[in-house]
Design a protein around this motif. Structure first.
Motif, PDB file in Angstrom:
ATOM      1  N   THR A   1      -4.565   4.690  -2.458  1.00  0.00           N
ATOM      2  CA  THR A   1      -5.817   5.423  -2.268  1.00  0.00           C
ATOM      3  C   THR A   1      -5.475   6.893  -2.111  1.00  0.00           C
ATOM      4  O   THR A   1      -4.919   7.295  -1.077  1.00  0.00           O
ATOM      5  CB  THR A   1      -6.568   4.919  -1.022  1.00  0.00           C
TER       6      THR A   1
ATOM      7  N   GLY B   1      -1.690  11.229  -6.975  1.00  0.00           N
ATOM      8  CA  GLY B   1      -2.862  11.794  -6.308  1.00  0.00           C
ATOM      9  C   GLY B   1      -3.016  13.285  -6.457  1.00  0.00           C
ATOM     10  O   GLY B   1      -3.550  13.948  -5.572  1.00  0.00           O
TER      11      GLY B   1
ATOM     12  N   TRP C   1      -9.415   4.630  -5.896  1.00  0.00           N
ATOM     13  CA  TRP C   1      -8.347   3.707  -5.526  1.00  0.00           C
ATOM     14  C   TRP C   1      -7.672   3.190  -6.792  1.00  0.00           C
ATOM     15  O   TRP C   1      -8.255   3.240  -7.880  1.00  0.00           O
ATOM     16  CB  TRP C   1      -8.883   2.538  -4.701  1.00  0.00           C
TER      17      TRP C   1
ATOM     18  N   ASP D   1     -14.469   8.304  -3.651  1.00  0.00           N
ATOM     19  CA  ASP D   1     -13.288   7.635  -3.097  1.00  0.00           C
ATOM     20  C   ASP D   1     -12.649   6.870  -4.253  1.00  0.00           C
ATOM     21  O   ASP D   1     -13.256   5.954  -4.813  1.00  0.00           O
ATOM     22  CB  ASP D   1     -13.678   6.660  -1.985  1.00  0.00           C
TER      23      ASP D   1
ATOM     24  N   GLU E   1       0.857  -1.187   0.000  1.00  0.00           N
ATOM     25  CA  GLU E   1       0.000   0.000   0.000  1.00  0.00           C
ATOM     26  C   GLU E   1       0.892   1.236   0.000  1.00  0.00           C
ATOM     27  O   GLU E   1       1.678   1.456   0.937  1.00  0.00           O
ATOM     28  CB  GLU E   1      -0.910   0.003   1.217  1.00  0.00           C
TER      29      GLU E   1
ATOM     30  N   TRP F   1     -13.583   3.513  -8.297  1.00  0.00           N
ATOM     31  CA  TRP F   1     -14.190   4.624  -7.560  1.00  0.00           C
ATOM     32  C   TRP F   1     -15.432   4.139  -6.816  1.00  0.00           C
ATOM     33  O   TRP F   1     -16.068   3.169  -7.194  1.00  0.00           O
ATOM     34  CB  TRP F   1     -14.549   5.760  -8.503  1.00  0.00           C
ATOM     35  N   ARG F   2     -15.729   4.834  -5.755  1.00  0.00           N
ATOM     36  CA  ARG F   2     -16.895   4.523  -4.945  1.00  0.00           C
ATOM     37  C   ARG F   2     -17.560   5.829  -4.530  1.00  0.00           C
ATOM     38  O   ARG F   2     -16.889   6.824  -4.288  1.00  0.00           O
ATOM     39  CB  ARG F   2     -16.521   3.759  -3.672  1.00  0.00           C
TER      40      ARG F   2
ATOM     41  N   THR G   1      -0.864  -0.886  -4.290  1.00  0.00           N
ATOM     42  CA  THR G   1      -2.184  -0.263  -4.255  1.00  0.00           C
ATOM     43  C   THR G   1      -2.015   1.166  -3.752  1.00  0.00           C
ATOM     44  O   THR G   1      -1.022   1.503  -3.088  1.00  0.00           O
ATOM     45  CB  THR G   1      -3.164  -1.013  -3.341  1.00  0.00           C
TER      46      THR G   1
END
Length: 452
Positions: free
Chosen positions: A131, A159, A115, A113, A2, A22-23, A129
């Motif tokens: 986020t 990001g 990722w 959100d 991560e 995405w969420r 990964t």
């Protein structure tokens, strides 16, 4: 592994699969849509050529080493594959980006959100990964970057968001935007019934009109000045002849050139209003020919281009392609200008400043909410918003005819002119009238401490 923002890790010497997902919370998640893109960069940090941009409409680099695979089966992610070891020697990095799709223009990354996952394509083993930290009004995001280091390849978690959308992002990476072109990937193609107006002709007209806008801006001392451009279209019952004749559609096409030249992300925010207000999907010049016949209409389908049958057929095709179709039945038929003014104040009031907003309001008169409209303009006079009202009928314009003497404002933040027939005014004259009071307001706003 991560990764945190800015962290990196080594990549295998084999092709990798990068998934960006995405969420959102609640029912809105089913309507969320992002477009994922990969940009190959040279030693200067810029793309080497147009073919270095790989996305849904150009799904492979010429050598096949970067591919846009498309939407995942679940619909909440998109996938690209990259073979780092086979990249040309002058490719130093590849950035993977995500932008808000045209079918969900109301979204920003503040409501999502996001990722990312990087996998070894041959083994399926997860390499990294990421986020990204929470964002706000951004419309575009650089998710991760693949880059060469000492003969090997690594992946870095980036990001970085762009409030100006893909236009700002692309400019940073050297995509040729022609000064003010919208550089977003074209809207997903629609097989809509013909309106008899070839798209290539519309594009040529747009290019000529943008030059006319630039001439006016130059004369006003506004060359290069950016503004968020908005348009409110009167859809009350008395406007019916202007919709059926195509006059309103032609006005929208002409005003699109103002947004394409001045707007910070090349889009035109549009509202349709009568008794109630509808926020329409923002208009981008790359799908101008589809947008106008689809969204320029009143409550009755007969007011769309080609009549009810053609209008409903276009909407059916657009809905199947994922384009949002407003609830035209709920808009009503009387004039309630104060409602659309309030909606626009709320919309632009939540945007960071500068640039300021230039809002054009098309109406055929019949105003009867003078006090409410006057109060809203007084309240908005402290905001970086200028209102240009355009009358297209011979009816009573009420408070609009008294804007020059409207008291109680921080600055004079609105203008008005009326014409009998907009089709009879050439582009140069129209743009001169639309933009003549804007620079005067800018100067007054600066003096009053309004961020413009």
């Amino acid at each position: 592994m991560e990764l945190t923002k800015g962290a990196n890790t080594a990549l295998p010497d084999r092709p990798v699969e990068i998934t960006v997902g995405w969420r959102t919370a609640g029912a809105a998640g089913s309507r969320t849509s992002l477009d994922v893109c990969a940009l190959r960069l040279g030693a200067t940090g810029k793309v080497r050529e147009d073919a270095d941009m790989v996305f849904f409409n150009a799904p492979s680099s010429p050598d096949g080493t970067v591919r846009h695979i498309g939407r995942s089966p679940g619909g909440q992610a998109e996938v690209v594959t990259i073979d780092p070891a086979r990249q040309p020697a002058d490719v130093e990095a590849i950035v993977v980006t995500a932008t808000i799709d045209v079918v969900t223009p109301e979204l920003t990354f503040g409501g999502l959100d996001v990722w990312a996952a990087v996998k070894d394509l041959s083994t399926g083993q997860e390499v990294a990964t990421f986020t990204p930290p929470p964002l706000g009004p951004e419309k575009a995001l650089v998710v991760v970057e693949l880059y060469r280091r000492a003969g090997s390849w690594k992946v870095r978690a980036v990001g970085q968001g762009y409030a100006s959308g893909l236009a700002g992002l692309a400019t940073d990476y050297g995509v040729d935007v022609g000064g003010d072109e919208d550089v977003s990937p074209p809207a997903k193609a629609l097989d809509l019934p013909s309106t008899g107006d070839a798209k290539i002709d519309m594009r040529k007209r747009l290019d000529l009109r943008k030059q006319a806008v630039k001439v006016v801006l130059s004369k006003q001392g506004l060359t290069g000045k950016q503004a968020r451009v908005g348009l409110a279209l009167d859809a009350s019952g008395s406007m019916r002849p202007l919709y059926k004749r195509g006059t309103v559609g032609r006005v929208v096409e002409r005003i699109a050139a103002v947004a394409a030249t001045m707007d910070d992300d090349g889009t035109l925010d549009v509202w349709s209003y009568a008794t109630e207000t509808l926020a329409l999907p923002p208009l981008r010049v790359d799908y101008l020919a589809d947008w106008i016949p689809l969204y320029v209409r009143q409550r009755k389908a007969t007011t769309g281009q080609g009549g009810a049958e053609a209008t409903l057929a276009r909407e059916e095709a657009a809905r199947a392609a994922g384009w949002p179709i407003p609830n035209w039945d709920g808009i009503g038929g009387q004039n309630e200008e104060q409602k659309v003014i309030a909606a626009i104040i709320d919309h632009f009031g939540r945007a960071p400043s500068p640039p300021p907003a230039l809002v054009l309001v098309l109406t055929d008169g019949g105003l009867y909410r003078d006090r409410m409209i006057a109060d809203l303009l007084r309240q908005a006079s402290k905001l970086p918003i200028f209102w240009q009202f355009v009358g297209v009928g011979k009816a009573q314009y009420g408070i609009l005819e008294k804007l020059d003497t409207l008291s109680g404002r921080v600055v004079d933040n609105a203008g008005f002119f009326a014409v009998d027939d907009l089709d009879e005014i050439d582009d140069a004259a129209l743009y001169q009238r639309l933009l003549s009071e804007f620079p005067v307001w800018l100067q007054a706003a600066r003096a009053a401490g309004i961020p413009v």
